[in-house]
Design a protein around this motif. Structure first.
Motif, PDB file in Angstrom:
ATOM      1  N   TRP A 122      -8.519  -7.265  -5.827  1.00 33.03           N
ATOM      2  CA  TRP A 122      -8.747  -5.926  -5.262  1.00 33.03           C
ATOM      3  C   TRP A 122      -9.911  -5.219  -5.943  1.00 33.03           C
ATOM      4  N   LEU A 157      -4.983   0.019  -5.726  1.00 30.12           N
ATOM      5  CA  LEU A 157      -4.113  -1.006  -6.314  1.00 30.12           C
ATOM      6  C   LEU A 157      -4.317  -1.153  -7.816  1.00 30.12           C
ATOM      7  N   ARG A 188       0.008  -2.722  -2.532  1.00 30.37           N
ATOM      8  CA  ARG A 188      -0.017  -3.902  -3.395  1.00 30.37           C
ATOM      9  C   ARG A 188      -0.745  -4.998  -2.632  1.00 30.37           C
ATOM     10  N   SER A 222       3.162   0.806  -6.024  1.00 29.63           N
ATOM     11  CA  SER A 222       4.136   0.207  -5.119  1.00 29.63           C
ATOM     12  C   SER A 222       5.485   0.911  -5.218  1.00 29.63           C
TER      13      SER A 222
END
Length: 761
Positions: A10, A37, A622, A633
């Protein structure tokens, strides 16, 4: 401590361990749109689900190898590394000697690390090849259907993916983007290997490009911006809409007949189908009855598409459904009818808003990779057929026009993946995982896959080792520094395989006499030589490592489709005709219709028992299941469970309000989730993202005999291939019912370790 650079799928970022021992992260300074993330990273590094030491399932340790329903249910005995490695080496030797090399399945999915050396899939395959070979898998869950289809149509998928027009070109040269399946901003932050500058994320965060018509049942698939339009359609009917648009172009003479004649083959056959041969006329009225978009609006959209330069974009989500070839195929034919293929900002796009590197403008360069060696075992499976492999050894299956047979696998070795996230019909997968003699898993965390193993070997995470990282269109090569010491007794995959290779007599073949740092130098310098041969100057490893990163050279951009368009005879495509094959004979030979067609899903467009169409898409908080224990999350959970989004009308009819626990179910399985009511979801649709860690509780009253009390939608999705051509994953959609859960919900256990007892050290 000093900030140290690293990267992830990410994005690149900085990390350090503070004086109080806590991990702190920060975005890369050059990133215009860092991924949210990153907020999951600190909470996962030392979470209680980290695996501290090797562990062996008690039943396997006491009774030896063999099929067992105890996987996922029994406690584990913690043992020393020598004990664990001796057990694994002996079992691999036994299986190969008694059943042959093909009885070992090498399972891995490649998402474990963004590093080029500590790429678990490459490490596993190199080790298994050095020790005799293994039954392998082909394709991906994300893109398996398109990867098999597109070569039949255009010869090579890369010009439509890695060579896709950048967002800068689209913003300057395109008049209209018609995005089937959406342009979800959440997906643009993820690229295999990472990305340093999230250009696509920045563009989609506030769309200021050409007119954008997004065709999806979900408002979250529509980028914010003043030039965007949300067109709601019934899920699983995109192909019907495409056919209605194509029919309008054809009968109103708006199609580019010159381009079709010069650059394609097979259009006449498709045109006959549109006009009703055989069956009904596939006009806008016919399409409207299926997809729900008014016929007048379908005709108006077709005319808009023909009035300027249009990009027809099809998301990867649409090919992750039953008959998944059809929307990709029909989208390409629609783009060919408009005549824009090969023009800047026009034609067909596949993957915009599905993954970060499609539309990125970073350089297309080879990356340093670990050589895997040669696998002498010819047997393989399409990646999404793992349960079939384990449950039905000896059965035949079709794949890309060929006929193959599942081998009898006795040992499953998994490193760098979590099939209990990716796969469908998890009750069936549990039964499949009960069949082998032995399952060995490398994992940092006690995921569901680790809990369904016989031997679990704890491995390090990205922040606990050194590596080199870069994505497929990244602008930088990143020196991935070690920020944290390895957790407890965790070792990196390479160190584990080196010790196993020594026990099996092939250490030299596996390690080539190199440790981790020597391998990094070797891979970098070999890569540097390749770039030098192409005229790119790259500094030596020591200089790169000291600097912490390297901005990659940008070679001249090639546009194969533009060259083909300009001169189809002089720059032909790698297809039998040299042109775009709209109706290739090879697809018909593989058992599919010879042209794009409307095929209703086998579970139908309506079902009174299960009236809601469930969309199981990628999560926004996530990556797959990675980071499910992280702060971002966990903050999205409702009563600790994954949220399921419902339209207000559907919720009201069921007495459901935001924040209550609900049961989502069909004939295959059931799960608990937290209700989230939103008018950004179309009526008749439920949305439950993938990636909540599978938390099964045995219950004979539930479909399949157990249910997930955490909210994993893959207890509901069907383990059914998209088609005999690709055998791809069809887990994007299914039919369900949702009801309010009024009893006390079962306790969650997936974010805690399983039962562990001490054993021999």
């Amino acid at each position: 401590m000093t900030w140290l650079g690293t990267t992830s799928h990410w994005g690149a970022y900085l990390a350090r361990r503070r004086a109080d021992g806590e991990l702190e992260v920060a975005p890369h300074p050059a990133d215009p749109a860092p991924s949210a993330l990153l907020g999951n990273v600190p909470g996962t590094a030392r979470h209680e689900t980290r695996i501290a030491r090797p562990a062996v399932r008690r039943g396997w340790l006491e009774h030896g190898p063999g099929p067992s329903s105890g996987r996922g249910r029994e406690e584990f005995v913690e043992v020393g590394w020598d004990t664990a490695l001796d057990l694994v080496a002996a079992e691999l030797r036994r299986v190969r000697e008694r059943h042959g090399d093909r009885a070992v399945f090498g399972g891995s999915y490649g998402w474990a690390s963004a590093g080029r050396f500590h790429h678990a899939q490459s490490q596993l395959h190199r080790f298994l090849n050095a020790t005799g070979g293994y039954t392998s898998s082909r394709g991906t869950y994300s893109f398996g259907t398109s990867a098999m289809l597109l070569p039949h149509l255009v010869g090579d998928a890369d010009p439509l993916l890695r060579g896709a027009d950048g967002w800068d070109v689209i913003r300057r040269r395109t008049d209209l983007v018609v995005a089937f399946g959406g342009l979800a901003p959440k997906n643009a932050s993820v690229t295999p290997g990472g990305v340093t500058r999230h250009v696509g994320s920045a563009v989609l965060a506030d769309w200021d490009g050409p007119e954008l018509a997004v065709i999806s049942p979900l408002a979250s698939d529509v980028p914010p911006g003043r030039r965007t339009e949300w067109i709601r359609v019934r899920p699983a009917t995109d192909v019907a809409l495409m056919l209605g648009l194509a029919h309008t172009l054809l009968v109103e003479g708006l199609h580019d007949a010159e381009f079709l004649d010069r650059c394609t083959t097979g259009f006449d056959e498709f045109a006959r189908y549109l006009r009703g041969g055989p069956g009904p006329e596939r006009d806008a009225d016919w399409a409207s009855a299926l997809c729900g978009m008014p016929a007048a609006d379908i005709r108006a959209l077709a005319r808009r598409m023909a009035s300027g330069r249009t990009l027809v974009s099809v998301s990867w989500s649409l090919q992750r459904s039953e008959h998944g070839e059809q929307p990709v195929w029909a989208g390409l034919v629609l783009a060919a009818m408009l005549g824009g293929i090969g023009l800047p900002g026009g034609g067909f796009g596949h993957g915009y808003g599905s993954i970060g590197d499609v539309g990125d403008t970073g350089p297309l360069l080879p990356l340093p990779t670990l050589p895997q060696g040669t696998n002498p075992v010819p047997e393989f499976i399409p990646v999404a057929r793992i349960a079939d492999l384990l449950l039905h050894p000896g059965d035949e299956f079709d794949y890309d026009g060929g006929r193959y047979r599942y081998p009898d696998v006795r040992a499953v070795y998994w490193a760098g993946g979590n099939p209990f996230h990716h796969h469908q019909d998890l009750n069936r997968l549990r039964r499949a995982f009960a069949r082998p003699d032995t399952v060995v898993v490398h994992e940092p965390h006690w995921t569901a896959t680790a809990r369904h193993a016989d031997v679990v070997l704890p491995v390090t995470t990205t922040l606990e080792r050194e590596d080199i990282g870069a994505g497929r269109r990244d602008t930088h090569l990143i020196a991935m520094r070690r920020v944290l010491e390895p957790f407890r007794e965790a070792r990196d995959d390479h160190a584990v395989f080196a010790e196993l290779a020594a026990r099996l007599g092939v250490r030299a073949e596996f390690t080539a006499g190199r440790g981790t740092r020597e391998w990094l130098v070797h891979l970098y310098e070999r890569w540097r030589e390749r770039l030098a041969a192409d005229g790119h100057r790259v500094p030596p490893f020591a200089e790169f490592w000291d600097a912490g990163e390297l901005e990659l050279p940008v070679p001249p951009r090639t546009t194969p489709l533009a060259e083909f368009r300009a001169d189809p005879a002089g720059s032909p495509l790698p297809t039998p005709s040299g042109r775009i094959e709209l109706c290739p004979a090879s697809i018909a030979a593989a058992g599919l219709p010879g042209h794009p067609v409307w095929l209703e899903p086998s579970d139908g467009l309506a079902d009174d028992r299960f009236p809601l169409r469930l969309i199981a898409h990628q999560p926004r908080n996530r990556l797959h299941g990675q980071g499910d224990v992280g702060a971002v999350s966990r903050a999205a959970k409702i009563e600790g469970r994954e949220p399921v989004r419902l339209h207000p009308d559907d919720a009201a009819a069921r007495g459901i309000t935001t924040g209550v626990v609900v049961r989502v179910f069909n004939e295959r399985g059931a799960c608990l989730a937290g209700a989230l009511i939103s008018d950004e979801v179309s009526p008749g649709v439920a949305v439950l993202a993938t990636g909540a860690w599978y938390d099964p509780v045995d219950d004979p009253a539930q479909p399949g005999g157990s249910w997930c009390v955490h909210g994993n939608p893959n207890v509901l999705t069907a383990d059914r291939p998209t088609s005999p051509l690709s055998q791809g994953c069809s887990g994007q959609q299914t039919r369900v019912q949702v009801e309010r859960w009024t009893a006390e919900p079962p306790r969650l256990s997936c974010h805690r370790p399983p039962r562990l007892v001490p054993g021999p050290r």
